[in-house]
Enzyme design. Sequence first.
Site, short mmCIF file in Angstrom:
data_model
loop_
_atom_site.label_atom_id
_atom_site.label_comp_id
_atom_site.label_asym_id
_atom_site.label_seq_id
_atom_site.Cartn_x
_atom_site.Cartn_y
_atom_site.Cartn_z
N LYS A 240 -2.10 68.05 -28.06
CA LYS A 240 -2.92 66.85 -27.96
C LYS A 240 -3.67 66.71 -29.28
O LYS A 240 -3.91 67.70 -29.97
CB LYS A 240 -3.93 66.99 -26.81
CG LYS A 240 -4.49 65.68 -26.32
CD LYS A 240 -3.57 65.02 -25.30
CE LYS A 240 -4.04 63.62 -24.97
NZ LYS A 240 -3.27 63.02 -23.86
N ASP B 13 -2.74 57.61 -26.30
CA ASP B 13 -3.70 57.96 -25.23
C ASP B 13 -4.82 56.93 -25.37
O ASP B 13 -4.58 55.85 -25.94
CB ASP B 13 -4.20 59.42 -25.40
CG ASP B 13 -5.01 59.92 -24.21
OD1 ASP B 13 -4.41 60.24 -23.17
OD2 ASP B 13 -6.25 59.98 -24.29
P1 NDP Z 1 -6.58 52.82 -22.92
O1 NDP Z 1 -7.31 53.03 -24.19
O2 NDP Z 1 -5.45 51.88 -22.88
O3 NDP Z 1 -7.62 52.36 -21.78
C1 NDP Z 1 -8.71 53.16 -21.44
C2 NDP Z 1 -9.54 52.44 -20.41
O4 NDP Z 1 -10.51 53.33 -19.89
C3 NDP Z 1 -10.30 51.26 -20.99
O5 NDP Z 1 -10.46 50.29 -20.00
C4 NDP Z 1 -11.63 51.89 -21.37
O6 NDP Z 1 -12.71 50.98 -21.42
C5 NDP Z 1 -11.83 52.87 -20.24
N1 NDP Z 1 -12.65 53.99 -20.71
C6 NDP Z 1 -12.38 54.82 -21.74
N2 NDP Z 1 -13.37 55.72 -21.90
C7 NDP Z 1 -14.26 55.44 -20.93
C8 NDP Z 1 -15.49 56.01 -20.58
N3 NDP Z 1 -16.00 57.07 -21.25
N4 NDP Z 1 -16.16 55.47 -19.52
C9 NDP Z 1 -15.65 54.40 -18.84
N5 NDP Z 1 -14.47 53.81 -19.15
C10 NDP Z 1 -13.80 54.33 -20.17
O7 NDP Z 1 -6.15 54.28 -22.43
P2 NDP Z 1 -5.02 54.69 -21.39
O8 NDP Z 1 -4.92 53.68 -20.32
O9 NDP Z 1 -3.82 55.07 -22.16
O10 NDP Z 1 -5.61 56.05 -20.80
C11 NDP Z 1 -6.45 56.09 -19.64
C12 NDP Z 1 -6.45 57.48 -19.06
O11 NDP Z 1 -5.10 57.85 -18.70
C13 NDP Z 1 -6.94 58.59 -19.98
O12 NDP Z 1 -7.59 59.59 -19.21
C14 NDP Z 1 -5.64 59.18 -20.54
O13 NDP Z 1 -5.80 60.51 -20.98
C15 NDP Z 1 -4.76 59.09 -19.31
N6 NDP Z 1 -3.33 59.13 -19.57
C16 NDP Z 1 -2.73 58.19 -20.37
C17 NDP Z 1 -1.38 58.26 -20.58
C18 NDP Z 1 -0.65 57.20 -21.36
O14 NDP Z 1 0.57 57.21 -21.34
N7 NDP Z 1 -1.34 56.29 -22.03
C19 NDP Z 1 -0.56 59.34 -20.03
C20 NDP Z 1 -1.27 60.21 -19.13
C21 NDP Z 1 -2.61 60.12 -18.94
P3 NDP Z 1 -13.30 50.51 -22.85
O15 NDP Z 1 -12.33 49.48 -23.33
O16 NDP Z 1 -14.64 49.99 -22.55
O17 NDP Z 1 -13.33 51.73 -23.72
#
Ligand code: NDP
Length: 446
Positions: free
Chosen positions: A125, A165
């Site tokens: 990571k 991510d």
């Molecule tokens: P994105 O950046 O596309 O979206 C993240 C979302 O989560 C946004 O809506 C963001 O809001 C919100 N967010 C991020 N940090 C916080 C926080 N501290 N508190 C509240 N809301 C928060 O990321 P992904 O959708 O790719 O990832 C989301 C989760 O899924 C993560 O935990 C990631 O590790 C996990 N994941 C992702 C994978 C992938 O293929 N992308 C694979 C496996 C797991 P804002 O815009 O306000 O920051």
Amino acid sequence: MSYITEVLQLVEKRNPGELEFHQAVKEVLESLEPVVERHPKYREHRILERITEPERVLMFRVPWLDDKGNVQVNRGFRIEMNSAIGPYKGGLRFHPTVYLGILKFLAFEQVFKNSLTTLMMGGGKGGSDFDPKGKSDNEVMRFCQSFMTELFRHIGAATDVPAGDIGVGGREIGFLFGQYKRLRNEFTGVLTGKGLNWGGSLIRPEATGYGATYFAQEMLATRNDSLQGKVCTVSGSGNVAQYTVEKVNELGGKCVTLSDSNGTIYDPKGIDAEKLAWVMDLKNRRRGRMKEYVDQFKGAEYKDGVRPWDAPCQCAFPSATQNEIDDDDAKTLVKNGCFVVSEGANMPSEPGAVDIFLENKVLYGPGKAANAGGVAVSGLEMAQNSQFLSWTREEVDQKLQHIMKSIHSNAFRTAAEYGQPGNYVVGANIAGFVKVADAMIDQGVV
Ligand code: NDP
């Protein structure tokens, strides 16, 4: 002192202040107790000490120029955690909260998750404390180019293959890939999540959300139930959240929430395909905030500074970030009738919340099993790249469904084998661990 306690103390001492890493290691190691007791070879080979110590940690300066010509300095990281069963594989996170503790927790989880996918992928990571929010495309490009100018010497299609991510989507992967290709003068599958016309795989953007939904469907099937007619809450509004809503809709469920770090929207009528298309445009192109949703769609409400977990639902899909469900949230979910939690995010439930789910017989799919669809299709992207071929959407989706089914049945079977039927935490941790640990023993002390 038990072997597990000994190693936990060692990890805390060796990695001071890295709280998320301690949390992830504790959760995994405690559930490994029965397998470590049954097989003394893991202790003899000091597998727990080795599996909690990254093979390599890279940390580097990332200087770049903003649009005003000012010098900015961020910190870049790559944790190469374990390569026993394949090249390091795992995403890059760009978010101001990023530091070693978060990336080590994510890299550690990734090792077990990748093992569960049945594909040949080790765990890694990386990322940076860079915040893409509010930056221009040119600023994001200059940052990505500077980041890759250091990272390129450590990665490669058979060495370490990063992906997206939080904060790293198609735009960032494009800039990173462009710079890698320029520096190395070769076109290889060194990153996944690439654009479709330059080596990306169909279904990769959808894979994590679709996979978490398929996993929920598999858990429900063990009780002869399905997503049909279920009310679902989803947190986040990024990649994982968006495609979770899409798949839940397709399977006959209704999603009533989405959120971002500012607040939550609650739409009791459900976020249908048309509303979802609007959200995707808002988030992926206009880069706006969720609160704009309520100006567009009547009947929806916006709750500032609130998470989605007090909205009544039967199924919850946490898809934002770590530790976004605390004990009180878990109690509220259970009280309101939620009996399925499928984690799209990594470690979104605090340890107390997990206990509450398990005590209340919630069908609880931990992230390393439920969200493995993303990295699984990344693995399929690597396979396509190595043959210079592209598979159809149907082919990739079928393979994804097959992988999610096999992760589910492996975790389900393993939990029963170790005397804790229905406990997917124990099942996923032990099943993921055994494959990696045995490979480490086979390969000697390295
Ligand atoms: P994105 O950046 O596309 O979206 C993240 C979302 O989560 C946004 O809506 C963001 O809001 C919100 N967010 C991020 N940090 C916080 C926080 N501290 N508190 C509240 N809301 C928060 O990321 P992904 O959708 O790719 O990832 C989301 C989760 O899924 C993560 O935990 C990631 O590790 C996990 N994941 C992702 C994978 C992938 O293929 N992308 C694979 C496996 C797991 P804002 O815009 O306000 O920051």
